[in-house]
Design an enzyme around this catalytic site. Structure first.
Site, PDB file in Angstrom:
ATOM      1  N   SER A 258      51.321 -51.769 -26.167  1.00 26.48           N
ATOM      2  CA  SER A 258      50.622 -52.672 -26.957  1.00 26.48           C
ATOM      3  C   SER A 258      49.007 -52.460 -26.821  1.00 26.48           C
ATOM      4  CB  SER A 258      51.007 -54.246 -26.756  1.00 26.48           C
ATOM      5  OG  SER A 258      50.784 -54.361 -25.587  1.00 26.48           O
ATOM      6  N   LYS A 259      48.429 -53.026 -27.623  1.00 25.84           N
ATOM      7  CA  LYS A 259      47.183 -53.053 -27.486  1.00 25.84           C
ATOM      8  C   LYS A 259      46.470 -53.155 -25.983  1.00 25.84           C
ATOM      9  CE  LYS A 259      45.217 -53.519 -31.899  1.00 25.84           C
ATOM     10  NZ  LYS A 259      46.172 -54.015 -32.942  1.00 25.84           N
ATOM     11  N   ARG A 260      46.978 -53.808 -25.087  1.00 20.71           N
ATOM     12  CA  ARG A 260      46.756 -54.393 -23.939  1.00 20.71           C
ATOM     13  C   ARG A 260      46.875 -53.279 -22.981  1.00 20.71           C
ATOM     14  NH1 ARG A 260      50.327 -58.043 -23.111  1.00 20.71           N
ATOM     15  NH2 ARG A 260      50.093 -57.815 -20.685  1.00 20.71           N
TER      16      ARG A 260
END
Length: 485
Positions: A258-260
Site C-alpha cells: 500500500s502507499k504506506r
RNA sequence: GGCCCCGUCGUCUAGCGGCCUAGGACUCUGGCUUCUCAAGUCAGCUACGAGGGUUCGAAUCCCUUCGGGGCUACCA
C-alpha cells in the site's frame, strides 16, 4: 460448473487512487488469461463509492492500462454490448434487482442505525462471539416498520443469508467452504439508495456474462455473498463465474502493498523510467512463473504461456532490485529507434535538450554507447548532459582529482598531442592518447584516462571516453582540457 | 477473539513420492575482462518453519504445532 461458454474475464478496479502494483498485477493476469484463451477482456470501473472514487482517478486508470498495453475488448472508451461499463451509470439496473430481491423475499429492509449496529458489534466482541449483523430487522411486523418510518428512519436493503454453507472451487486454492454462521446478512443498498459493491459486482458479472473472476485474495471471503446474489438473480449454478483468488503482492514489511510501505503507483514507475514491458514482465513473475527456469517473457509470450494452473497460492514480496534488473534487460533489448523515442521525453523534461534537429542527430550517435549502461530511462539525462550543456562544469567531487600537478601535466601533454590528431575519431584519439600517456609517460591506463575523462565529461564516471570525445568534437574537447591546465 | 488463506535460499521461483548431497533469476561477496561505470563471464554464500506420522523412499501425502496474511463496514 464450467460450461463451455466463451471466456470472458473482467478487471474491475475501484479507482480510489492511482492504480498500484497490486491492481496492475491483477489486471495483467486478467488480460493474459483472456488473451491466452482467446476470450474477451472486459474493463469495468467500480465507482459505487463516489465519496472516494474521482473522475481523475478513473481517467488515470484508463491511461495506465493503455500505457501498459493491456488493451480491453469492452469497457470505457471502446464501449461494448454490455455497457455502460461505469457502475455509476448503471444505478437503475441495481435498483431494479434490489427491488426484485425485496419482492422475492431474498432481501429485507433494515432500519437499524449505525450506532445501534456498532453497539451490537461491541457486545459481540465482548462476548467473544462472531461479529456480524444479528438479524434484528429480519422479521419486522407492519407496525414496527410503520413505527420506524414514523421516526424518520431510512432503511438499507439487506441480503438474507440462509442457514447452511457455501462451497465453491477456487481455481487456485481448490475447494473452499464458508459456514453461513460467519457470513452475516449484508447490505446491498445504502440508506440513500445507492448500491454497494456486494450488489453491483455480482449483478454486473452476471449481466456481462463474465465466466472467470481473477481478483485479489482479499475478496475471497466475500465470495459467498456474491454467490448468494447469483442465487437470488436466478442464475443456475453451472453459470456462476469461476473464481481464482490471486495471492497478494506485498511490501518489504510483509504487509499488503500500500502507499504506506513503498512506491506503488504505476505512474511513479513510469516517471522513474521503467518500461511497461519490464513492469509487466516483472509483475508476471510475482505469483506466477512459466517454469523451465524461464523468466524473460514478452507480452506476446506471456499470453501464450499464461495459465491459472501455474498461479501460486502464496503471496509474493515486491523487489525493486529485480524490477530494475529486468528493466535494464528490456532497455538493452530496445531497437535504436525505440530507445531514442523513449529517451526523448526524459531528456527534454530534464532540460538537457530542447529537441532541435541538431540535438537529435547528436543524440542518435550518443544513445548506442549508453544503452547497456542504464537500468532506467531516468538515468539518461545525467549520463549525456556533458554533450549538450552550454556552460560546462566539472562535478565538485571529481574536481580534486584533476587539480594536482601530475594531473595538470598529464592534461597538458594530452592537450598538445590531441591538437595534432588528423582524424577526430575515437580510434584516432585513443591511439594518440595511448602513445603519449601510456607508452611515453608510462602511466597506467586507468590513471591516465581518468583525468582526461573528468576534464571532458565532468565526471569520473562516464560513457566510454574516446567515443564521448569524438561526439563532443575536437574544439569542445580541447577547450575543456585546456581549462584545467 | 472468530472465520478463511498461506509457509522452498535475503527476495522471486523450479519442484507435484525416487532424476534433489534441492535447479534458475535478482541481491550480495570474490575473480576474469576492462579507459571509468555498466554489460559480459566464472565462482561462492544461503532454503524445504518445527514436530509427528504414512512409505523401501518425502520438499513433495496426512496430522499437529508455530509463524505470516486477509476478512470481520451503509469500503472495495
Amino acid at each position: 460448473m464450467p460450461s463451455n461458454r466463451p471466456v470472458r474475464v473482467r478487471f474491475a478496479p475501484s479507482p480510489t487512487g492511482d492504480l498500484h502494483v497490486g491492481n496492475i498485477r491483477t489486471a495483467l493476469f486478467d488480460w493474459a488469461y483472456a488473451r491466452h484463451t482467446g476470450g474477451k477482456f472486459i474493463f469495468r470501473i467500480e465507482d459505487t463509492d463516489r465519496e472516494r472514487v474521482t473522475d481523475e482517478y478513473i481517467q488515470a486508470a484508463i491511461d495506465t492500462l493503455k500505457w501498459l498495453g493491456l488493451t480491453w475488448d469492452e469497457g470505457p472508451e471502446v464501449g461494448g454490448p454490455n455497457g455502460p461499463y461505469l457502475q455509476s451509470q448503471r444505478l437503475d439496473i441495481y435498483a431494479k434487482w434490489a427491488a426484485k430481491f425485496l419482492a422475492d423475499g431474498f432481501a429485507y429492509h433494515c432500519y437499524c442505525s449505525s450506532e445501534e449496529l456498532e453497539a451490537v458489534r461491541e457486545a459481540q466482541r465482548k462476548a467473544n462471539v462472531a461479529p456480524g449483523y444479528n438479524g434484528h430487522c429480519r422479521e419486522l411486523s407492519a407496525d414496527q416498520i410503520a413505527a420506524y418510518v414514523a421516526e424518520g428512519r431510512k432503511p438499507v436493503v439487506r441480503m438474507r443469508m440462509p442457514d447452511g454453507s457455501t462451497t465453491f472451487t477456487d481455481l487456485i486454492r481448490g475447494e473452499v467452504t464458508f459456514d453461513h454462521n460467519f457470513v452475516p446478512d449484508f447490505v446491498l443498498v445504502r440508506a440513500d439508495g445507492s448500491p454497494l459493491y456486494t450488489l453491483a459486482v455480482a449483478v454486473d458479472d452476471v449481466m456481462m456474462q463474465v465466466t472467470h473472476v481473477l481478483r485479489g485474495e482479499d475478496l475471497l471471503s466475500s465470495t459467498p455473498r456474491q454467490i448468494r446474489v447469483y442465487q437470488a438473480m436466478g442464475v443456475k449454478e453451472d453459470e456462476y463465474p469461476l473464481f481464482a483468488h490471486l495471492p497478494f503482492v506485498m511490501g518489504q514489511d510483509n504487509a499488503k502493498l500500500s502507499k504506506r510501505n513503498g512506491e506503488v503507483s504505476i505512474a511513479w514507475y513510469r516517471e522513474r523510467g521503467f518500461l511497461p514491458e519490464a513492469i509487466c514482465n516483472y509483475l508476471a513473475l510475482l505469483g506466477w512463473s512459466p517454469g523451465e527456469d524461464r523468466e524473460d517473457v514478452t507480452m506476446e509470450e506471456l499470453t501464450q504461456l499464461f495459465t491459472v494452473e501455474r498461479v501460486h497460492s502464496s503471496p509474493a514480496r515486491f523487489d525493486m532490485k529485480k524490477l530494475e534488473a529486468i528493466n535494464g534487460d528490456k532497455i538493452r533489448a530496445l531497437t535504436p529507434e525505440s530507445f531514442l523515442e523513449k529517451s526523448l521525453p526524459f531528456l527534454t523534461d530534464a532540460k538537457v535538450i530542447s529537441g532541435s534537429a541538431d540535438e537529435i542527430d547528436l543524440l542518435k550517435k550518443a544513445l548506442p554507447i549508453i544503452q547497456e549502461r542504464v537500468a532506467t530511462l531516468a538515468e539518461i539525462p545525467a549520463m549525456l548532459k556533458f554533450l549538450f550543456v552550454a556552460h560546462f562544469e566539472v562535478e565538485a567531487d571529481s574536481l580534486p582529482k584533476v587539480n594536482d600537478p601530475e594531473s595538470k601535466k598529464l592534461l597538458s601533454v594530452a592537450f598538445d598531442r590531441l591538437q595534432n590528431v588528423s582524424e577526430w575519431s575515437h580510434d584516432g584519439i585513443e591511439a594518440v592518447l595511448r602513445t603519449a600517456l601510456i607508452e611515453e609517460m608510462g602511466l597506467k591506463p586507468r590513471i591516465a584516462f581518468s583525468a582526461v575523462r573528468i576534464a571532458v565529461t565532468g565526471s569520473h564516471i562516464s560513457p566510454p571516453l574516446f567515443e564521448s570525445m569524438e561526439l563532443l568534437g575536437r574544439e569542445k574537447s580541447l577547450a575543456r582540457i585546456q581549462a584545467l591546465i
